[in-house]
Design a protein around this motif. Structure first.
Motif, mmCIF file in Angstrom:
data_model
loop_
_atom_site.group_PDB
_atom_site.id
_atom_site.type_symbol
_atom_site.label_atom_id
_atom_site.label_comp_id
_atom_site.label_asym_id
_atom_site.label_seq_id
_atom_site.Cartn_x
_atom_site.Cartn_y
_atom_site.Cartn_z
ATOM 1 N N VAL A 90 -36.378 48.699 -31.026
ATOM 2 C CA VAL A 90 -37.147 47.560 -30.616
ATOM 3 C C VAL A 90 -38.165 47.909 -29.602
ATOM 4 O O VAL A 90 -37.945 48.618 -28.574
ATOM 5 C CB VAL A 90 -36.302 46.696 -30.150
ATOM 6 N N LYS A 91 -39.556 47.536 -29.829
ATOM 7 C CA LYS A 91 -40.401 48.087 -29.244
ATOM 8 C C LYS A 91 -40.585 47.013 -27.816
ATOM 9 O O LYS A 91 -40.724 45.580 -27.977
ATOM 10 C CB LYS A 91 -41.820 48.064 -29.666
ATOM 11 N N GLY A 92 -40.767 47.483 -26.513
ATOM 12 C CA GLY A 92 -41.062 46.524 -25.436
ATOM 13 C C GLY A 92 -42.672 46.535 -25.217
ATOM 14 O O GLY A 92 -43.426 46.996 -26.062
ATOM 15 N N GLN A 93 -43.039 45.869 -24.188
ATOM 16 C CA GLN A 93 -44.386 45.586 -23.613
ATOM 17 C C GLN A 93 -44.869 46.725 -22.590
ATOM 18 O O GLN A 93 -43.838 46.776 -21.518
ATOM 19 C CB GLN A 93 -44.669 44.263 -23.255
ATOM 20 N N PRO A 94 -45.694 47.364 -22.781
ATOM 21 C CA PRO A 94 -46.305 48.250 -21.711
ATOM 22 C C PRO A 94 -46.487 47.413 -20.263
ATOM 23 O O PRO A 94 -47.080 46.294 -20.453
ATOM 24 C CB PRO A 94 -47.620 48.860 -22.030
ATOM 25 N N SER A 95 -45.977 47.855 -19.300
ATOM 26 C CA SER A 95 -46.200 47.087 -17.952
ATOM 27 C C SER A 95 -46.085 48.029 -16.869
ATOM 28 O O SER A 95 -45.669 49.025 -16.811
ATOM 29 C CB SER A 95 -45.143 46.274 -17.893
ATOM 30 N N ALA A 96 -46.499 47.737 -15.674
ATOM 31 C CA ALA A 96 -46.537 48.563 -14.335
ATOM 32 C C ALA A 96 -45.107 48.430 -13.890
ATOM 33 O O ALA A 96 -44.373 49.405 -13.242
ATOM 34 C CB ALA A 96 -47.328 47.813 -13.134
#
Length: 356
Positions: free
Chosen positions: A116-122
């Motif tokens: 399950v892919k997450g979202q790129p984030s700081a």
């Protein structure tokens, strides 16, 4: 029909049904226990390669998952041979958190591994598992750190395991623990009424009582370093286990007579009282109490703080009492040498005991 029940040998006019749909099965199976890997952790330690669903990263982006068994969303799953799950690249300049899950897909009719892919984030956060009865139900096995610019991925285990089932016994829980696996919770139901109902745990540190149930237990604290007390001195105490090796207690020592209870031994000996369980002496432990002395007997105030101390060293069975110097605060604490006539001592608190 408003009333439905299942599964029975045959359907009937009272709402009982023979056939069970996938959705009904999931609802029913959910009552048997939550999602977990079918492996009981009973040893003191494990290496990652010896556990089910172990992993190996291949070519920097693929994760090879080794065999294992699990219960997910009310369905049983078996992985009989190693299977590869691909983690999508992350060419962005921010990190990402993915998960590797076991997904029970009701429309599809199977349980399978999935990434399950997450979202790129700081400050990336892994996606929460889907838990929709009748649709998709996920149990997370791994959280995957996916660095920016397609850096090397890293996995951390997140899956729950099953534990030995809790058991109950009518009595003799401690000797029975010798025959139970590590990780077992035990309940003493005290069916003969001779003790207190309680919970215990057999862990890698051995057997320990974790908490008492029901009412607190009574005990009679003994006076230490005190001359013989007249019959008008009452000593009452209550206590219970509230956590592993952790005791709550309260003590009341009342002198209803017209005579003080003096210390025995040397003139500087401090009066103390016994605890319901031996205190751990690894660091020394401090207790607080009060003296109620309405008649100002023994030249002491009518209401004052009393400090208790269990010395560092081996386990201590009693609390030694101290009181503020009555002449000057600069003198600190003095040993408590007299229980005044018509006075009352009250102590209560929590302390660490030695192992049971």
């Amino acid at each position: 029909m408003a009333e439905i029940s299942y599964p029975f040998a045959q359907s009937n006019d009272s709402g009982g049904t023979e056939m069970v749909s996938q959705v009904q099965w999931q609802a029913m199976a959910g009552m048997w226990g939550g999602d977990r890997v079918d492996f009981t952790l009973t040893s003191e330690s494990y290496s990652a390669g010896t556990l089910p669903f172990g992993f190996k990263v291949i070519n920097g982006r693929s994760v090879e998952v080794s065999p294992g068994k699990a219960w997910v969303g009310g369905f049983y799953y078996q992985l009989t041979a190693s299977t590869t799950v691909d983690i999508e690249p992350n060419p962005t300049d921010k990190a990402r958190k993915d998960t590797i899950v076991l997904r029970a897909d009701m429309p599809k009719g199977s349980v399978n591994l999935a990434a399950v892919k997450g979202q790129p984030s700081a400050s990336p956060i892994a996606p929460q598992p889907q838990r929709s009865a009748g649709q998709q139900w996920e149990m997370v096995l791994y959280e995957v750190t996916v660095p920016a610019k397609n850096g090397a991925i890293a996995l951390n285990w997140r899956g729950p395991y099953k534990m030995p089932p809790a058991v109950t016994l009518p009595w003799n829980v401690l000797p029975a623990a010798d025959f139970l696996p590590v990780g077992t919770l035990m309940y003493d139901m005290d069916n003969n009424g001779g003790d207190t109902q309680y919970e215990a745990f057999k862990g890698r540190d051995g057997y320990v009582v974790t908490r008492h149930f029901g009412k607190s237990r009574t005990y009679t604290p003994s006076l230490v370093n005190a001359a013989s007390a007249p019959s008008g001195v009452t000593r009452t105490g209550r206590w219970r286990w509230i956590a592993p090796n952790t005791v709550y207690f309260s003590v009341n020592i009342t002198n209803t007579t017209k005579k003080p209870v003096n210390n025995s031994g040397s003139s500087t000996s401090a009066i103390g009282f016994t605890l319901p369980q031996t205190a751990n002496g690894a660091t020394g432990q401090v207790f607080t109490g009060l003296l109620r002395n309405p008649d100002y007997n023994s030249k002491l105030p009518n209401f004052m703080d009393i400090q208790g101390y269990c010395f560092k060293g081996n386990g201590q069975s009693h609390v030694t009492m101290y009181l503020p110097n009555t002449g000057s605060l600069k003198e600190g604490l003095d040993t408590f040498r007299v229980i005044p006539a018509n006075s009352e001592l009250i102590f209560s608190g929590i302390y660490e005991s030695t192992a049971v």
